[in-house]
Write a protein that holds these residues in place. Structure first.
Motif, PDB file in Angstrom:
ATOM      1  N   GLN A  32      19.984  53.161  82.108  1.00 10.57           N
ATOM      2  CA  GLN A  32      19.164  53.384  83.143  1.00 10.57           C
ATOM      3  C   GLN A  32      18.071  52.184  83.142  1.00 10.57           C
ATOM      4  O   GLN A  32      17.708  51.880  84.083  1.00 10.57           O
ATOM      5  CB  GLN A  32      18.509  54.620  82.804  1.00 10.57           C
ATOM      6  N   HIS A  33      17.914  51.860  81.906  1.00 12.50           N
ATOM      7  CA  HIS A  33      16.636  50.697  81.817  1.00 12.50           C
ATOM      8  C   HIS A  33      17.410  49.461  80.920  1.00 12.50           C
ATOM      9  O   HIS A  33      16.213  48.386  81.049  1.00 12.50           O
ATOM     10  CB  HIS A  33      15.627  51.439  80.887  1.00 12.50           C
ATOM     11  N   ALA A  34      18.377  49.559  80.373  1.00 13.20           N
ATOM     12  CA  ALA A  34      18.856  48.228  79.874  1.00 13.20           C
ATOM     13  C   ALA A  34      20.459  47.988  79.801  1.00 13.20           C
ATOM     14  O   ALA A  34      21.178  49.155  80.424  1.00 13.20           O
ATOM     15  CB  ALA A  34      18.421  48.136  78.598  1.00 13.20           C
ATOM     16  N   TYR A  45      26.463  43.690  68.635  1.00 12.99           N
ATOM     17  CA  TYR A  45      25.886  44.581  69.754  1.00 12.99           C
ATOM     18  C   TYR A  45      24.124  44.375  70.056  1.00 12.99           C
ATOM     19  O   TYR A  45      23.584  44.358  69.062  1.00 12.99           O
ATOM     20  CB  TYR A  45      26.133  46.093  69.800  1.00 12.99           C
ATOM     21  N   TRP A  46      23.975  44.267  71.410  1.00 15.26           N
ATOM     22  CA  TRP A  46      22.705  44.042  71.833  1.00 15.26           C
ATOM     23  C   TRP A  46      22.228  44.569  72.962  1.00 15.26           C
ATOM     24  O   TRP A  46      23.075  44.772  73.747  1.00 15.26           O
ATOM     25  CB  TRP A  46      22.328  42.599  72.017  1.00 15.26           C
ATOM     26  N   ALA A  47      21.080  45.452  72.928  1.00 17.50           N
ATOM     27  CA  ALA A  47      20.452  45.906  74.206  1.00 17.50           C
ATOM     28  C   ALA A  47      19.759  44.938  75.019  1.00 17.50           C
ATOM     29  O   ALA A  47      18.682  44.593  74.150  1.00 17.50           O
ATOM     30  CB  ALA A  47      19.887  47.178  74.097  1.00 17.50           C
ATOM     31  N   ILE A  48      19.641  44.806  76.250  1.00 21.55           N
ATOM     32  CA  ILE A  48      18.659  43.773  76.688  1.00 21.55           C
ATOM     33  C   ILE A  48      18.122  44.646  78.024  1.00 21.55           C
ATOM     34  O   ILE A  48      18.822  44.834  78.902  1.00 21.55           O
ATOM     35  CB  ILE A  48      19.338  42.603  77.368  1.00 21.55           C
ATOM     36  N   ASP A  49      16.722  44.942  77.902  1.00 17.34           N
ATOM     37  CA  ASP A  49      16.198  45.444  78.857  1.00 17.34           C
ATOM     38  C   ASP A  49      16.343  44.741  80.198  1.00 17.34           C
ATOM     39  O   ASP A  49      16.223  43.688  80.586  1.00 17.34           O
ATOM     40  CB  ASP A  49      14.484  45.551  78.790  1.00 17.34           C
ATOM     41  N   PRO A  56       7.924  41.060  79.770  1.00 21.01           N
ATOM     42  CA  PRO A  56       9.116  40.281  79.204  1.00 21.01           C
ATOM     43  C   PRO A  56      10.143  41.082  78.936  1.00 21.01           C
ATOM     44  O   PRO A  56      10.176  42.531  78.667  1.00 21.01           O
ATOM     45  CB  PRO A  56       8.309  39.642  77.866  1.00 21.01           C
ATOM     46  N   GLN A  57      11.388  40.630  78.828  1.00 22.24           N
ATOM     47  CA  GLN A  57      12.721  41.182  78.801  1.00 22.24           C
ATOM     48  C   GLN A  57      12.676  41.350  77.033  1.00 22.24           C
ATOM     49  O   GLN A  57      12.422  40.432  76.597  1.00 22.24           O
ATOM     50  CB  GLN A  57      14.010  40.760  79.254  1.00 22.24           C
ATOM     51  N   VAL A  58      12.962  42.782  76.668  1.00 23.17           N
ATOM     52  CA  VAL A  58      13.158  42.704  74.950  1.00 23.17           C
ATOM     53  C   VAL A  58      14.573  43.028  74.823  1.00 23.17           C
ATOM     54  O   VAL A  58      15.417  43.832  75.409  1.00 23.17           O
ATOM     55  CB  VAL A  58      12.448  44.089  74.694  1.00 23.17           C
ATOM     56  N   VAL A  59      15.112  42.320  73.684  1.00 24.09           N
ATOM     57  CA  VAL A  59      16.374  42.527  73.258  1.00 24.09           C
ATOM     58  C   VAL A  59      16.161  42.987  71.755  1.00 24.09           C
ATOM     59  O   VAL A  59      15.570  42.833  71.102  1.00 24.09           O
ATOM     60  CB  VAL A  59      16.900  41.156  72.975  1.00 24.09           C
ATOM     61  N   ALA A  71      14.820  49.203  74.099  1.00 26.19           N
ATOM     62  CA  ALA A  71      13.802  49.148  73.169  1.00 26.19           C
ATOM     63  C   ALA A  71      12.625  50.177  73.674  1.00 26.19           C
ATOM     64  O   ALA A  71      12.320  50.422  74.769  1.00 26.19           O
ATOM     65  CB  ALA A  71      13.064  47.693  73.218  1.00 26.19           C
ATOM     66  N   GLY A  72      12.176  50.972  72.619  1.00 26.18           N
ATOM     67  CA  GLY A  72      11.055  51.896  73.262  1.00 26.18           C
ATOM     68  C   GLY A  72       9.630  51.278  72.954  1.00 26.18           C
ATOM     69  O   GLY A  72       9.530  50.132  72.620  1.00 26.18           O
TER      70      GLY A  72
END
Length: 119
Positions: A32-34, A45-49, A56-59, A71-72
């Motif tokens: 939903q957000h990343a 593995y990486w989550a990218i907003d 800014p986009q957070v990884v 990222a919370g």
């Protein structure tokens, strides 16, 4: 070409990553957000907003791809504190607060974040 995954912190702003690093990541799923990505070289593995207006986009490094989340607020606050140079011993000016301020600001991290600061 080898990846830079082992050189990166657990959480970072996308613009802090080595130039073109994220182009070598393979998208695995979209939330939903990343989105969840995997490095083609090391399989990390990486989550990218998703890009958000004026943020800014957070990884975030993901250890378990079955239980990943973007990222919370805690990760974002930690990045914001780090990007501003840490905290000082000066108390926050927010009424009744008194927590240490973020370097070069007049607010603690919680109140600085409330003002909308993200970098």
């Amino acid at each position: 070409m080898s990846c830079h995954c082992t050189d990166l912190p657990e959480t970072l702003y996308l613009q802090q990553a080595p130039h073109g690093w994220h182009h070598r990541l393979l998208q695995k799923t979209c939330g939903q957000h990343a989105s969840l990505f995997q490095c083609a070289d090391c399989e990390q593995y990486w989550a990218i907003d998703f890009p958000r207006r004026e943020e800014p986009q957070v990884v975030t490094r993901i250890s378990d791809p079955d239980q990943w989340q973007p990222a919370g607020d805690a990760s974002r606050k930690q990045l914001l504190t780090h990007s501003r140079g840490g905290t000082t011993e000066t108390p926050c000016i927010w009424a009744g607060c008194g927590a240490p301020t973020v370097h070069q600001t007049i607010y603690c991290i919680d109140h600085l974040y409330e003002t909308g600061a993200r970098i």
